[in-house]
Write an enzyme that holds these catalytic residues in place. Structure first.
Site, PDB file in Angstrom:
ATOM      1  N   GLU A  30      -3.962   7.136  -3.585  1.00  0.00           N
ATOM      2  CA  GLU A  30      -5.099   6.347  -4.147  1.00  0.00           C
ATOM      3  C   GLU A  30      -6.327   6.459  -3.035  1.00  0.00           C
ATOM      4  O   GLU A  30      -6.206   6.831  -1.917  1.00  0.00           O
ATOM      5  CB  GLU A  30      -4.845   4.947  -3.976  1.00  0.00           C
ATOM      6  CG  GLU A  30      -3.794   4.338  -5.247  1.00  0.00           C
ATOM      7  CD  GLU A  30      -3.659   2.978  -5.120  1.00  0.00           C
ATOM      8  OE1 GLU A  30      -4.469   2.042  -5.244  1.00  0.00           O
ATOM      9  OE2 GLU A  30      -2.329   2.552  -4.710  1.00  0.00           O
TER      10      GLU A  30
ATOM     11  N   HIS B 173      -1.523   0.165  -9.479  1.00  0.00           N
ATOM     12  CA  HIS B 173      -2.072  -0.994  -9.005  1.00  0.00           C
ATOM     13  C   HIS B 173      -2.635  -2.089  -9.491  1.00  0.00           C
ATOM     14  O   HIS B 173      -3.461  -2.609  -9.423  1.00  0.00           O
ATOM     15  CB  HIS B 173      -3.167  -0.326  -7.983  1.00  0.00           C
ATOM     16  CG  HIS B 173      -3.183  -0.869  -6.705  1.00  0.00           C
ATOM     17  ND1 HIS B 173      -3.906  -0.566  -5.444  1.00  0.00           N
ATOM     18  CD2 HIS B 173      -3.269  -2.324  -6.352  1.00  0.00           C
ATOM     19  CE1 HIS B 173      -3.883  -1.314  -4.453  1.00  0.00           C
ATOM     20  NE2 HIS B 173      -3.521  -2.442  -5.006  1.00  0.00           N
TER      21      HIS B 173
ATOM     22  N   GLY C  22      -1.137  -5.434  -8.772  1.00  0.00           N
ATOM     23  CA  GLY C  22      -0.861  -6.397  -8.155  1.00  0.00           C
ATOM     24  C   GLY C  22      -1.694  -7.854  -8.440  1.00  0.00           C
ATOM     25  O   GLY C  22      -1.025  -8.850  -8.578  1.00  0.00           O
TER      26      GLY C  22
ATOM     27  N   ARG D 239       0.656  -1.225  -0.007  1.00  0.00           N
ATOM     28  CA  ARG D 239       0.033  -0.044  -0.107  1.00  0.00           C
ATOM     29  C   ARG D 239       0.842   1.187  -0.023  1.00  0.00           C
ATOM     30  O   ARG D 239       2.004   1.192   0.727  1.00  0.00           O
ATOM     31  CB  ARG D 239      -0.802  -0.079   1.204  1.00  0.00           C
ATOM     32  CG  ARG D 239      -2.086  -0.968   1.374  1.00  0.00           C
ATOM     33  CD  ARG D 239      -3.186  -0.429   0.104  1.00  0.00           C
ATOM     34  NE  ARG D 239      -4.331  -1.301   0.111  1.00  0.00           N
ATOM     35  CZ  ARG D 239      -4.412  -2.449  -0.619  1.00  0.00           C
ATOM     36  NH1 ARG D 239      -3.638  -2.909  -1.204  1.00  0.00           N
ATOM     37  NH2 ARG D 239      -5.503  -3.208  -0.365  1.00  0.00           N
TER      38      ARG D 239
HETATM   39  C1  GLV Z   1      -4.900  -5.332  -3.494  1.00  0.00           C
HETATM   40  O1  GLV Z   1      -4.238  -4.394  -3.470  1.00  0.00           O
HETATM   41  C2  GLV Z   1      -5.852  -6.022  -2.624  1.00  0.00           C
HETATM   42  O2  GLV Z   1      -5.617  -5.695  -1.482  1.00  0.00           O
HETATM   43  O3  GLV Z   1      -6.490  -7.009  -3.054  1.00  0.00           O
END
Ligand code: GLV
Ligand code: GLV
Length: 328
Positions: free
Chosen positions: A264, A283, A285, A235
Site C-alpha cells: 500500500e 483495507h 477496517g 498494517r
Molecule cells: C486505517 O487503517 C487507519 O489508520 O485509520
C-alpha cells in the site's frame, strides 16, 4: 486561512472546512502524486490528508505556511512526524471512532477464513454445489479457541471485549500490561513466543513503527500452531509478507485474514492471489458509514482547532502547540 484537502471525505467533515476557509479539494477520486501534493500545500495553512498520502520531509519542507497536518486515519505512519515536529507543524489523527468497525472486521476475517465462507461462495457461483455434504468445507469454530491479541490499544481492547461473546479464551501481548482487560475479561498477559505457541487465532492490533515493522516473520509463523490463523487489520508491514505467503503455501499455518498490505498505497502482493487459505480484503477496517463519518468530523475538528489556536482533541505531537502559541 487556506486549506488543501487531498481526497473528498464525507460531507459532515468537509463542509465544516469549506464553510470556514478558502479550501482546495482534489476533485478526483484518486490518490495524488507527490508533486501534486507539493503544489497543493504551497502557501496553505493546513493539509487534510489520508493514509494513502505519503507525507514525507520533501512535502513538509514545501509547506512553509503549514500549521497542521490533519490525517484522516488513526494510523499516522504515512507522515514523517519528526520532520513535521521540527517545523512546528501539528499532526493530528482520528482514534476511537473507527475502533468497533475495525474490531468487527477482525472477527469477520476470523469467521470467513475459519469457516470457508469465501471459498464456499466461489464454489456455489461455479455451480459446483450439489446439496449438503457431511464433509464439505468443514472448518473451525471460534468457541473455546484461544485468541491471542498482539497490541492492546483501543482496537485490541474492542476485539478482546467482543471475543467474550464468542466464548474464546483470551491471551495478549502488549508493550505494557492493561489491567482492565485482565480484570474485566480475564485476559492473560503472556510473552510474545508464548502467545504465538498457544493461540488458535492471532490478531494484530499494533501501530506501524520501527519496533513493529516485520514483527511477524518466519520464526514467529513457525512457532504458531499448524491449525492457527493469523488476522491482520493493522498494517501490512507488521508482517513479513514473503514469510506469510510461504507459511500459507506450505500450510505451516492453517490460514490468514489480511486487510492490509505492505505494497500500500499501490496495491497488494499478487503472490497471495492463488492461495486458497487466505481471505483478502482491501483495507476495509474503518469502512463503515459510522466510522468514516466520525473520522471526517474529527479530522475537521482537529484541523479547525489548530487554525483557531486551540488544542485539538487528537494530537500526535503536542510539543509543537506551545511553539505555535509562542509564534502567534
Ligand atoms: C486505517 O487503517 C487507519 O489508520 O485509520
Ligand atoms: C474444530 O476446530 C472446531 O472448532 O470444530
Amino acid at each position: 486561512m487556506e486549506v488543501f484537502v487531498t481526497r473528498k471525505i464525507p460531507k459532515v467533515g468537509l463542509s465544516e472546512i469549506t464553510g470556514r476557509y478558502d479550501t482546495e479539494v482534489n476533485p478526483e477520486s484518486r490518490r495524488l502524486s507527490k508533486d501534486e501534493i507539493i503544489q497543493g500545500v504551497k502557501g496553505k495553512d493546513a493539509l487534510l490528508c489520508t493514509l494513502t498520502d505519503i507525507i514525507d520531509e520533501d512535502i513538509i519542507q514545501e509547506g512553509t505556511s503549514l500549521k497542521v497536518i490533519s490525517n484522516y486515519a488513526v494510523g499516522y505512519d504515512n507522515i514523517d512526524v519528526d520532520a513535521a515536529t521540527k517545523k512546528g507543524i501539528a499532526v493530528t489523527n482520528t482514534p476511537g471512532v473507527l475502533t468497533d468497525a475495525t474490531a468487527e472486521l477482525a472477527f469477520g476475517l476470523m469467521l470467513t477464513v475459519a469457516r470457508n465462507m469465501v471459498k464456499g461462495d466461489r464454489f456455489v457461483r461455479k455451480d459446483s454445489f450439489e446439496g449438503w455434504d457431511p464433509t464439505l468445507m468443514v472448518g473451525s469454530e471460534l468457541k473455546g479457541k484461544t485468541l491471542g491479541i498482539i497490541g492492546m490499544g483501543n482496537i485490541g481492547s474492542a476485539v478482546a471485549e467482543k471475543s467474550a461473546a464468542f466464548g474464546m479464551d483470551l491471551i495478549y501481548h502488549n508493550r505494557s500490561r492493561v489491567e482492565s482487560v485482565e480484570k474485566e475479561l480475564g485476559a492473560d498477559y503472556v510473552e510474545m513466543e508464548d502467545l504465538l505457541e498457544r493461540s488458535d487465532f492471532v490478531s494484530l492490533h499494533v501501530p506501524l513503527n520501527e519496533e513493529t515493522n516485520g514483527m511477524i516473520g518466519w520464526h514467529e509463523l513457525e512457532v504458531m500452531k499448524d491449525s492457527a490463523y493469523l488476522i491482520n487489520t493493522a498494517r501490512g508491514e507488521v508482517v513479513d509478507e514473503e514469510a506469510l505467503i510461504e507459511a500459507l503455501r506450505s500450510k505451516k499455518i492453517a490460514g490468514a485474514g489480511v486487510d492490509v498490505f505492505a505494497d500500500e498505497p499501490y496495491g497488494a502482493n499478487p503472490d497471495y492471489y492463488d492461495l486458497k487459505n487466505v481471505v483478502l480484503t482491501p483495507h476495509l477496517g474503518s469502512a463503515s458509514r459510522r466510522a468514516r463519518g466520525g473520522m471526517a468530523r474529527m479530522a475537521a475538528d482537529n484541523l479547525i482547532a489548530v487554525l483557531e489556536g486551540r488544542v485539538p482533541e487528537n494530537i500526535v505531537n503536542p510539543e509543537v502547540l506551545e511553539e505555535q502559541g509562542d509564534r502567534r
